[in-house]
Design a protein around this motif. Sequence first.
Motif, PDB file in Angstrom:
ATOM      1  N   ASN A 143      -7.122  -0.551   3.271  1.00 17.00           N
ATOM      2  CA  ASN A 143      -6.341  -0.876   2.087  1.00 17.00           C
ATOM      3  C   ASN A 143      -7.184  -1.734   1.148  1.00 17.00           C
ATOM      4  N   ASN A 144      -6.582  -2.609   0.361  1.00 12.86           N
ATOM      5  CA  ASN A 144      -7.331  -3.338  -0.653  1.00 12.86           C
ATOM      6  C   ASN A 144      -6.559  -4.592  -1.023  1.00 12.86           C
ATOM      7  N   VAL A 145      -7.258  -5.609  -1.499  1.00 13.41           N
ATOM      8  CA  VAL A 145      -6.572  -6.803  -1.988  1.00 13.41           C
ATOM      9  C   VAL A 145      -5.932  -6.533  -3.349  1.00 13.41           C
ATOM     10  N   LEU A 146      -6.378  -5.490  -4.036  1.00 11.90           N
ATOM     11  CA  LEU A 146      -5.772  -5.079  -5.296  1.00 11.90           C
ATOM     12  C   LEU A 146      -4.496  -4.301  -4.998  1.00 11.90           C
ATOM     13  N   PRO A 147      -3.507  -4.369  -5.872  1.00 12.41           N
ATOM     14  CA  PRO A 147      -2.250  -3.677  -5.597  1.00 12.41           C
ATOM     15  C   PRO A 147      -2.280  -2.182  -5.923  1.00 12.41           C
ATOM     16  N   LEU A 148      -1.521  -1.431  -5.121  1.00 13.18           N
ATOM     17  CA  LEU A 148      -1.128  -0.074  -5.486  1.00 13.18           C
ATOM     18  C   LEU A 148      -0.204  -0.238  -6.689  1.00 13.18           C
ATOM     19  N   ARG A 192       3.595   8.250   2.085  1.00  9.12           N
ATOM     20  CA  ARG A 192       3.399   6.921   2.672  1.00  9.12           C
ATOM     21  C   ARG A 192       2.070   6.379   2.164  1.00  9.12           C
ATOM     22  N   PHE A 193       2.135   5.178   1.601  1.00 13.70           N
ATOM     23  CA  PHE A 193       0.933   4.465   1.178  1.00 13.70           C
ATOM     24  C   PHE A 193       0.737   3.272   2.101  1.00 13.70           C
ATOM     25  N   LEU A 227      -4.175   4.165  -6.984  1.00 12.72           N
ATOM     26  CA  LEU A 227      -4.563   3.634  -5.690  1.00 12.72           C
ATOM     27  C   LEU A 227      -5.920   2.946  -5.775  1.00 12.72           C
ATOM     28  N   PRO A 228      -5.977   1.662  -5.457  1.00 16.80           N
ATOM     29  CA  PRO A 228      -7.298   1.048  -5.366  1.00 16.80           C
ATOM     30  C   PRO A 228      -8.040   1.618  -4.153  1.00 16.80           C
ATOM     31  N   ALA A 229      -9.349   1.633  -4.226  1.00 13.97           N
ATOM     32  CA  ALA A 229     -10.172   2.154  -3.127  1.00 13.97           C
ATOM     33  C   ALA A 229      -9.708   1.573  -1.799  1.00 13.97           C
ATOM     34  N   GLY A 230      -9.623   2.435  -0.787  1.00 14.13           N
ATOM     35  CA  GLY A 230      -9.250   2.006   0.554  1.00 14.13           C
ATOM     36  C   GLY A 230      -7.783   2.149   0.883  1.00 14.13           C
ATOM     37  N   THR A 231      -6.952   2.461  -0.113  1.00  9.78           N
ATOM     38  CA  THR A 231      -5.510   2.565   0.114  1.00  9.78           C
ATOM     39  C   THR A 231      -5.182   3.841   0.873  1.00  9.78           C
ATOM     40  N   GLY A 232      -4.622   3.689   2.059  1.00 15.17           N
ATOM     41  CA  GLY A 232      -4.225   4.844   2.849  1.00 15.17           C
ATOM     42  C   GLY A 232      -3.084   5.581   2.180  1.00 15.17           C
ATOM     43  N   HIS A 233      -3.106   6.922   2.280  1.00 13.37           N
ATOM     44  CA  HIS A 233      -2.021   7.726   1.743  1.00 13.37           C
ATOM     45  C   HIS A 233      -1.898   9.036   2.490  1.00 13.37           C
ATOM     46  N   GLN A 234      -0.648   9.538   2.522  1.00 14.11           N
ATOM     47  CA  GLN A 234      -0.325  10.742   3.286  1.00 14.11           C
ATOM     48  C   GLN A 234       1.010  11.283   2.788  1.00 14.11           C
TER      49      GLN A 234
END
Length: 174
Positions: free
Chosen positions: A22-27, A87-88, A106-113
């Motif tokens: 994920n990331n410290v930046l917000p979705l 799902r993020f 989505l900031p880099a690293g944000t999981g999604h499916q």
Amino acid sequence: MPIVKNTKPATFIFEDDGLTPNNVLPLVIYKRALDLDSGAPERTIEELFGANGWGQDIWRNGIYDYLHYHATVHEVLGIARGHGRVRFGGDAGREFELDAGDVAILPAGTGHQCLRSTDDFSVVGAYPPGAKMQVTRPTPENHAAALKTIPVVKLPDSDPVAGRDGPLVKLWRG
């Protein structure tokens, strides 16, 4: 160009779960933000993203039904048609209902499916200038590598929905 109806996005931050960084930046999610041309919504979204500096490697498809993330680039997803439950944030993340006219950044690293979607679910994805997108699956090895690449991903110069003065720029640059 579509009419941008709502420029106040919702934001969500997801913790690193040990596999999905994920990331410290917000979705950032804009709900019902775009009034799309019913005849060519994909093209309308592509033109908007491109005009706002997010025209790299634009694609049309759905969202993969397996958990993944991009460790080298930020991503924008514009919903052109239909409805999907996505799902993020990885397996411990949060589920969202996305409909035509919604946009997720989505900031880099944000999981999604994508967990499920209507048959007509159509998504336009794009990236700001910079590194090429790579699909990364959540494994211990990939997680370790992503922790090195994510912090150096360049912040975009503009919001793909609202341009240079859009909320994303302020949210991510703090």
